[in-house]
Design an enzyme around this catalytic site. Structure first.
Site, PDB file in Angstrom:
ATOM      1  N   GLY A 119       0.825  -1.151   0.037  1.00  0.00           N
ATOM      2  CA  GLY A 119      -0.005   0.081   0.030  1.00  0.00           C
ATOM      3  C   GLY A 119       0.820   1.274   0.061  1.00  0.00           C
ATOM      4  N   LEU A 122       4.254   1.136  -4.594  1.00  0.00           N
ATOM      5  CA  LEU A 122       5.441   0.140  -5.237  1.00  0.00           C
ATOM      6  C   LEU A 122       4.871  -0.975  -5.821  1.00  0.00           C
ATOM      7  CD1 LEU A 122       8.005   0.905  -2.592  1.00  0.00           C
ATOM      8  CD2 LEU A 122       7.479   2.094  -4.271  1.00  0.00           C
ATOM      9  N   SER A 123       3.651  -1.075  -6.018  1.00  0.00           N
ATOM     10  CA  SER A 123       2.809  -2.212  -6.864  1.00  0.00           C
ATOM     11  C   SER A 123       2.937  -3.495  -6.196  1.00  0.00           C
ATOM     12  CB  SER A 123       3.113  -2.227  -8.174  1.00  0.00           C
ATOM     13  OG  SER A 123       3.082  -0.894  -8.996  1.00  0.00           O
ATOM     14  N   SER A 124       3.026  -3.648  -4.883  1.00  0.00           N
ATOM     15  CA  SER A 124       2.792  -4.915  -4.273  1.00  0.00           C
ATOM     16  C   SER A 124       1.829  -5.661  -4.857  1.00  0.00           C
ATOM     17  CB  SER A 124       2.661  -4.788  -2.869  1.00  0.00           C
ATOM     18  OG  SER A 124       1.670  -4.038  -2.385  1.00  0.00           O
ATOM     19  N   GLU A 157      -7.502  -6.853 -12.157  1.00  0.00           N
ATOM     20  CA  GLU A 157      -7.493  -5.333 -11.210  1.00  0.00           C
ATOM     21  C   GLU A 157      -8.718  -4.653 -11.850  1.00  0.00           C
ATOM     22  OE1 GLU A 157      -5.405  -3.421  -8.315  1.00  0.00           O
ATOM     23  OE2 GLU A 157      -4.152  -4.493  -9.626  1.00  0.00           O
ATOM     24  N   ASP A 169       2.102  -1.152 -14.179  1.00  0.00           N
ATOM     25  CA  ASP A 169       2.498  -1.923 -13.032  1.00  0.00           C
ATOM     26  C   ASP A 169       2.743  -3.355 -13.469  1.00  0.00           C
ATOM     27  OD1 ASP A 169       2.063   0.649 -11.843  1.00  0.00           O
ATOM     28  OD2 ASP A 169       0.472  -0.107 -10.509  1.00  0.00           O
ATOM     29  N   TYR A 218      -8.798   7.591  -7.268  1.00  0.00           N
ATOM     30  CA  TYR A 218      -8.071   7.175  -8.572  1.00  0.00           C
ATOM     31  C   TYR A 218      -9.091   7.058  -9.803  1.00  0.00           C
ATOM     32  CZ  TYR A 218      -4.983   4.465 -11.907  1.00  0.00           C
ATOM     33  OH  TYR A 218      -4.304   4.073 -12.942  1.00  0.00           O
TER      34      TYR A 218
END
Ligand code: GLA
Length: 391
Positions: A119, A122-124, A157, A169, A218
């Protein structure tokens, strides 16, 4: 990474990196080119294929195990009929999207752990998706390349999880190249790696402010871009995205846009241009100029796209004043999370100390820094069960 010994019970190991974006923010869903890199922080997924229709995953970091049936993925429920917990929607979504593309899914049992801070921009979650997708490609011999793999993850997603993200990402996690940024054109989907000079280092700093309301904000930004495009198409018919409008074309009619739409579109049009300039600066080793574009990008994300926070702004302003830092900006969607800086390799230690101590002195709060290497994208390894992944 010293993997937990539990990984030795699994034949397959899928490793997918997180990503940082150096330039080109919020333009991957507007047809622009972006400049991300995969970073040396990873999701590790160990797994054994099974002969049944059940997927069982243990998330070591959360100490949770979930089992669900392949034919119930659409319903988002586990084998007991309870709603799937949020973290498991990522793998479930990938398998759902793959099935929609007529790709076969197999049962398996696996464990997962991650060194990508969650979160923080960094695109976990993209790395989780890519790790599961690459594993299933191996298990079921899907005949698709990493770009197609990334698209399946994006579909998960967008349509299963409900975040209307672009492709950046998942693309970066799948296609990363060592020591390189990835110049990725999100309209044509063409891309090439651009090697980073070895006298510079990517440094990421985490504000530790979690990204409140980030999904709705977003999606709302994306809708504003779509509305701005419809308005601009009245003058420029035939343009299919905001990045197809040049700065001068935009300036001719910008006053006709409603205020918020104007700000959002102005960011997008200029950010596209910055990436196109950046690529030449990078090739010619013009790092000062590249850094200036990073600073301009941050200001635009703060003032026009309005996705920054006071903490990120403050970190960026400290960072930009430290010797050896070419430029800093927020990275990822914003609303909290991390900044990224391009720093002279010889100055990195001093840079990190000064940024962390100045921030602590002025705010009383601790931040966390990750000195990163641009890394290769997802890999899947196989080993005999008698061998060990653990050092
Ligand atoms: C998130 C999304 C990406 C991209 C960035 C902003 O990371 O997942 O697709 O839009 O935000 O650049």
């Amino acid at each position: 990474m010293n993997l937990p010994v539990a990984f030795d019970q699994f034949e397959y190991l899928s490793i997918a990196p997180g990503r940082v974006n150096m330039l080109g923010e919020h333009i991957d869903y507007n047809g622009g080119s972006v400049l991300p890199a995969a970073i040396d922080r990873y999701v590790y997924l160990g797994a054994n294929k099974s002969n049944d229709q059940i997927i069982k995953i243990t998330a070591l970091d959360l100490d949770q195990t979930i089992s669900f049936r392949i034919d119930q993925i659409e319903k988002k429920i586990d084998i007991q009929g309870n709603p799937l917990p949020e973290w498991s929607l990522y793998p479930a979504g990938v398998f759902w999207a793959a099935a929609k593309q007529n790709l076969r899914i197999s049962g398996f049992e696996g464990i997962i752990t991650s060194t990508i801070p969650m979160g923080t921009g960094l695109s976990s979650s993209a790395a989780v998706e890519v790790a599961f997708a690459a594993l299933m490609r191996e298990f079921c011999s899907w005949d698709i390349d990493n770009l197609e793999l990334a698209k399946i993850c994006q579909m998960a997603e967008n349509q299963y999880i409900g975040v209307n993200c672009g492709l950046m990402d998942q693309f970066a996690s799948a296609n990363g190249v060592q020591n390189s940024l990835l110049f990725f054109n999100t309209t044509t989907l063409d891309w090439f790696p651009v090697e980073l000079p070895d006298n510079v280092t990517i440094v990421i700093t985490n504000s530790k402010i979690s990204r409140a309301l980030s999904t709705s904000a977003y999606n709302e930004r994306r809708r504003s871009c779509e509305k701005a495009l419809i308005d601009l198409q009245k003058t420029y018919p035939g343009r299919s995205n905001l990045c197809q409008i040049s700065i001068s074309e935009f300036e001719e009619i910008e006053n006709e846009l409603e205020e918020t739409l104007h700000k959002r579109a102005k960011h997008v049009v200029n950010e596209c241009n910055r990436v196109n300039q950046a690529i030449n600066f990078l090739k010619d080793n013009m790092l000062v100029e590249f850094g200036e574009l990073m600073k301009a990008s941050h200001n635009s994300l703060r003032d026009l796209y309005e996705v920054s926070t006071p903490e990120l702004d403050f970190m960026v302003s400290i960072a930009n004043n430290i010797d050896g830092c070419y430029g800093s900006r927020l990275t990822g969607a914003g609303f909290g999370g991390c900044i990224v800086s391009l720093v002279k390799t010889e100055s990195v230690n001093k840079y990190v100390k000064e940024l962390e101590s100045t921030y602590l002195k002025k705010t009383g709060k601790e931040i966390e820094t990750y000195v990163c290497k641009a890394s290769e994208g997802v890999t899947v390894q196989w080993h005999e069960l008698t061998a060990s992944y653990v050092d």
